[in-house]
Enzyme design. Structure first.
Site, PDB file in Angstrom:
ATOM      1  N   HIS A   1       0.882  -1.161   0.026  1.00 18.64           N
ATOM      2  CA  HIS A   1      -0.084  -0.309   0.009  1.00 18.64           C
ATOM      3  C   HIS A   1       0.673   1.379  -0.048  1.00 18.64           C
ATOM      4  CE1 HIS A   1      -0.439   0.875   4.741  1.00 18.64           C
ATOM      5  NE2 HIS A   1       0.738   0.902   4.408  1.00 18.64           N
TER       6      HIS A   1
ATOM      7  N   CYS B   1       5.078   5.287   5.410  1.00 12.61           N
ATOM      8  CA  CYS B   1       4.207   4.619   4.635  1.00 12.61           C
ATOM      9  C   CYS B   1       3.647   5.195   3.499  1.00 12.61           C
ATOM     10  CB  CYS B   1       2.869   4.271   5.636  1.00 12.61           C
ATOM     11  SG  CYS B   1       3.063   2.711   6.483  1.00 12.61           S
TER      12      CYS B   1
ATOM     13  N   HIS C   1       5.086  -0.002  -0.219  1.00 14.88           N
ATOM     14  CA  HIS C   1       5.839  -1.013   0.549  1.00 14.88           C
ATOM     15  C   HIS C   1       4.730  -2.040   1.074  1.00 14.88           C
ATOM     16  CE1 HIS C   1       3.849   1.826   2.966  1.00 14.88           C
ATOM     17  NE2 HIS C   1       3.854   0.953   4.124  1.00 14.88           N
TER      18      HIS C   1
ATOM     19  N   HIS D   1       3.095  -5.095   3.912  1.00 13.69           N
ATOM     20  CA  HIS D   1       2.853  -5.530   5.170  1.00 13.69           C
ATOM     21  C   HIS D   1       2.443  -6.807   5.139  1.00 13.69           C
ATOM     22  CE1 HIS D   1       3.221  -1.544   7.279  1.00 13.69           C
ATOM     23  NE2 HIS D   1       2.553  -1.116   6.243  1.00 13.69           N
TER      24      HIS D   1
ATOM     25  N   ASP E   1      -4.734 -10.782  -0.705  1.00 14.66           N
ATOM     26  CA  ASP E   1      -3.277 -11.266  -0.677  1.00 14.66           C
ATOM     27  C   ASP E   1      -2.419 -11.211  -1.897  1.00 14.66           C
ATOM     28  OD1 ASP E   1      -1.432 -12.682   0.806  1.00 14.66           O
ATOM     29  OD2 ASP E   1      -2.074 -14.546  -0.262  1.00 14.66           O
ATOM     30  N   HIS E   2      -1.455 -10.554  -1.722  1.00 11.84           N
ATOM     31  CA  HIS E   2      -0.286 -10.271  -2.672  1.00 11.84           C
ATOM     32  C   HIS E   2      -0.920  -9.137  -3.655  1.00 11.84           C
ATOM     33  CE1 HIS E   2       1.411 -13.805  -0.930  1.00 11.84           C
ATOM     34  NE2 HIS E   2       2.491 -13.667  -1.992  1.00 11.84           N
TER      35      HIS E   2
ATOM     36  N   GLU F   1      -1.273  -4.790  11.392  1.00  9.36           N
ATOM     37  CA  GLU F   1      -0.463  -4.176  10.453  1.00  9.36           C
ATOM     38  C   GLU F   1       0.943  -4.606  10.747  1.00  9.36           C
ATOM     39  OE1 GLU F   1      -1.002  -0.511   7.542  1.00  9.36           O
ATOM     40  OE2 GLU F   1       0.032  -0.035   9.437  1.00  9.36           O
TER      41      GLU F   1
HETATM   42 NI    NI Z   1       2.225   1.010   5.487  1.00  9.19          NI
END
Ligand code: NI
Length: 137
Positions: free
Chosen positions: A15, A34, A40, A42, A80-81, A125
């Site tokens: 995200h 972020c 990047h 999580h 996911d992914h 997160e």
């Molecule tokens: Ni983040």
């Protein structure tokens, strides 16, 4: 007698936290790392809680296979992914903070869960940062 059953799940996703109406500098000030323009990832840990009455016939609150399949269909397959900003329609115009992701997960599961149950979403997160959303009362 009311009881809560929990099911754990997991997804990885990328995200970027930002507001398109702010410049990169202000986004960086508010959202820090972020807000990296190149995204990047999580490792999100999800705990879904379902509360209700024990069915006297089966002794079950909910068949956990049903809850497992709901989480798989509504969350894991969808997130996911994925790049949440670019590939998940719910975040096309919604900042994918852990808060907003938890609310979206709640809404998606609530839509398909038997309405007799109360729902609770706990979303991590990072191992130390997490939110809980139980809907509006
Ligand atoms: Ni983040």
């Amino acid at each position: 007698m009311r009881i809560t059953a929990y099911r754990k799940a997991h997804f990885n996703a990328a995200h970027r936290l930002y507001r398109p109406d702010w410049d990169d500098e202000r986004n960086k000030q508010v959202f820090g790392k972020c807000s990296n323009p190149n995204y990047h990832g999580h490792n999100y840990d999800l705990i879904v809680g379902v509360t209700g009455a024990i069915d006297p016939e089966t002794g079950y609150l909910i068949d956990l296979k049903i809850l497992k399949d709901i989480i798989k269909n509504e969350v894991e397959t969808a997130f996911d992914h994925k790049n949440l900003n670019l590939e998940v329609p719910e975040f096309a115009a919604l900042n994918p903070t852990v808060e907003n992701i938890a609310v979206v997960i709640y809404q998606k599961i609530k839509k398909v869960l038997d309405p007799k149950f109360d729902l609770e979403i706990k979303l991590y997160e990072t191992p130390r940062n997490f939110v809980v959303y139980k809907g509006e009362k």
